[in-house]
Enzyme design. Structure first.
Site: not given
Length: 579
Positions: A58, A284, A294
């Site tokens: 994204e 992950r 983030k």
RNA sequence: UGGGGUGUAGCCAAGUGGUAAAGGCACGGGACUUUGACUCCCGCAUUCGCAGGUUCAAGUCCUGCCAUCCCAGCCA
């Protein structure tokens, strides 16, 4: 300043591409590959097809090493099967995304060593098609326009342990749904007035299946489609369609999407898409002593706690690059960690090991003194000067060599002298023989101190016949130290880094993260010196400063007038003083 | 009293019923060394979350339990 006859081959070693790595045979094996093998086998869902994956960031932030793992898996898997991997910006939410991140993301992926050919896409490229699939769902009676407010939707969704209740608009006639949806698109309604929802099952144990919203109204300019749209698809609806439209065979994503898979499959089944991709989830990457989200990285940057998104202490790819991490080391790290479904936290020591392993093979050697003290060779004439040639790499003759100068006054590391050393200290102390690397053997004769008792100057005399550093007959010199000619040494700034956080698991710590920061994560040395060779050598992968570590010129602040080096990683140090 | 995952050494991680539980990191010891680096040797799980069961044989199959992660955005 430097001799022109030097054999400067600091950049002898090119980066090797991931493809070459695959060809040189890393044997990789994990469950995703097993699934793909099954799918490719006779009767499998991908029989006869070319494996096609995608990396779908994204565009709302910078890539970090967690993304690197996904990139290595997405692009690496495609390479392994001689398949393809697309790069796709997942830009379905104009509230959060911005074109400014797009170039940065592409740059970072290229830097890592991967290429998507001409297959660079945006989810927003498919808005029209997605809209068509939404109409198809309405036509099939599988989607409805809902008038519940966000609060009402939440209240009727139920909880983890209690089922939800149907929206009062759930059985709206198909024609009315279609009319309303078209008017949503036409911009007749304000934000939030209506949503389009999939009609699945409000009693499902899987919250994702409780009539999820698939379109929302947002009168917000999109960074690519401008004001063409005022309704935007939600991730759960958009993603499977994007994959199907691009004929992705395997859509690899992280574990938190595991319980979205039934929804993913539901859209693939109920929309007449051109292909049926398979979603496979993996864990992950997490690393201790740092944060990966983030949101938290952004906070550190915005509060000025670090020096931007490329601060060398950050796990962002830009930060790692500035720190001196090589793409090769990062890829290697990701591959060697393996792929599994175990939520794991990898020791940052392993990352450091991967960097050392790469740099040890390729980085040219040089000498740098971080904390200098003067060493005077008392039996070497004042004003005399000579030159030595030193190899750029001890284990690789092809790496060339360069020159260094020697004179009466040298600079050495302050902790390479001790007046009263512990046992097994092999460096300078009164009476001891030590090799000045590449130059000669000296015997320490003492030191001079200032009024406070601080060592101001170390004294030694050279041993004749040891030119180049060969041991005198019958004697074994245990200690070798690095040094610089005071006359030609170039002052520079050196930045030493340590973990950004003082605790292993900042995410799991209840304290505010400000309290968890390591106050010593950055140490700036302003009285450091390096060989003049480094002013012009410009090694892209940096240097090993012998006995110290690997250092690279800072890509923001270093210039030939003012050299600034970042320590990428220290050398392993097995010296333990006996107390 | 929901759904979906995961548990093999300090950290990653192979292992898909069959002689002795891969490998890497970390750690400890030694050799070598003009980097206390590199390299090389050696050591490092009698046991696979726990408890039962099936079997000639179980980390692998069955049952129960425990621990832990994710999910209640008109975010991705």
């Amino acid at each position: 300043m430097t001799s022109t006859s030097q054999d400067n081959r600091a950049n002898l070693y090119p980066e090797i591409t991931p493809k070459e790595e695959v060809e040189t045979g890393n044997e990789i094996s994990h469950f995703i590959l097993d699934f793909i093998d099954e799918d490719l086998a006779p009767g499998g869902r991908s029989e006869g097809m070319r494996i096609h994956t995608r990396f779908p960031p994204e565009p709302n932030g910078y890539l970090h090493i967690g993304h690197a793992k996904a990139i290595v898996i997405d692009f690496g898997t495609a390479e392994l099967y001689d398949g393809l991997c697309n790069l796709r910006m997942d830009d379905t939410n104009p509230e959060k995304e911005d074109e400014s991140y797009v170039e940065a993301i592409k740059q970072d992926i290229h830097w890592l060593g991967y290429d998507w050919g001409d297959r660079f896409y945006y989810a927003s490229d498919y808005f029209e098609e997605m809209y068509g699939y939404a109409e198809e769902l309405i036509e099939k009676g599988l989607a409805f326009v809902c008038e519940q407010t966000p609060d009402e939707i939440r209240d009727t969704r139920g909880t983890l342990t209690t089922p939800g209740t149907n929206s009062p608009w759930r059985d709206r006639p198909i024609e009315e749904n279609m009319d309303l949806f078209r008017r949503m698109r036409a911009g007749e309604f304000p934000d939030g007035q209506y949503t389009l929802r999939a009609k699945i099952d409000m009693t499902s144990g899987n919250m994702n299946m409780r009539d999820p919203v698939i379109y929302r109204i947002a009168h917000k300019e999109h960074h690519r489609t401008g004001n063409t749209w005022c309704i935007y698809p939600m991730y759960d609806f958009a993603h499977p369609l994007e994959d199907a439209i691009e004929h992705i065979t395997h859509s690899l994503c992280s574990l938190e999407f595991e319980d979205h898979r039934p929804l993913y499959d539901w859209f693939i089944e109920n929309c007449s898409v051109p292909s049926k991709p398979r979603q496979i989830e993996f864990a992950r990457l997490n690393i201790n002593y740092t944060v990966m989200s983030k949101r938290k990285l952004r906070a550190l940057v915005e509060e000025g706690l670090v020096d931007g998104w490329d601060d060398p202490r950050l796990p962002t790819l830009r930060g790692l690059r500035r720190r001196g991490y090589t793409p090769r080391a990062i890829r290697d790290f990701c591959e060697r960690n393996g792929v599994s479904k175990v939520p794991s936290v990898v020791d940052v020591k392993f990352l450091e090991y991967c960097l050392r392993e790469d740099l040890n093979k390729r980085a040219p050697r040089a000498m740098g003194v971080l904390d200098p003290v003067r060493l005077t060779i008392t039996n070497y004439p004042e004003g005399k000067k000579e030159t030595f040639v030193v190899d750029n790499h001890p284990n690789d003759p092809d790496a060339g060599s360069h020159e260094i100068t020697f004179s009466r006054h040298l600079l050495i590391e302050r902790d390479d002298f001790m007046e009263d050393p512990p046992p097994k200290y092999h460096r300078l102390y009164p009476g001891n023989l030590v090799r000045l690397r590449g130059a000669c053997i000296v015997r320490c004769t003492g030191c001079k101190k200032d009024a406070d008792g601080n060592v101001k100057e170390v004294l030694a005399e050279y041993i004749t016949g040891t030119r180049g550093g060969t041991s005198p007959p019958g004697e074994k010199v245990r200690g070798t130290i690095h040094w610089l000619d005071e006359e030609t040494a170039v002052p520079c700034e050196i930045r030493l880094y340590d973990h950004l956080f003082a605790v292993e698991d900042p995410d799991g710590d209840p304290r505010d993260y400000h309290e968890l920061l390591n106050p010593n994560s950055l140490t700036v040395l302003t009285d450091a010196y390096v060989e003049p060779w480094l002013v012009t050598a410009h090694s892209k992968i940096g240097y090993q400063f012998m006995r110290q570590g690997y250092f690279i010129e800072d890509n923001h602040d270093s210039s030939e007038e003012h050299l600034v080096f970042n320590r990428s990683v220290s050398l392993r140090d097995s010296y333990k003083p006996d107390m």
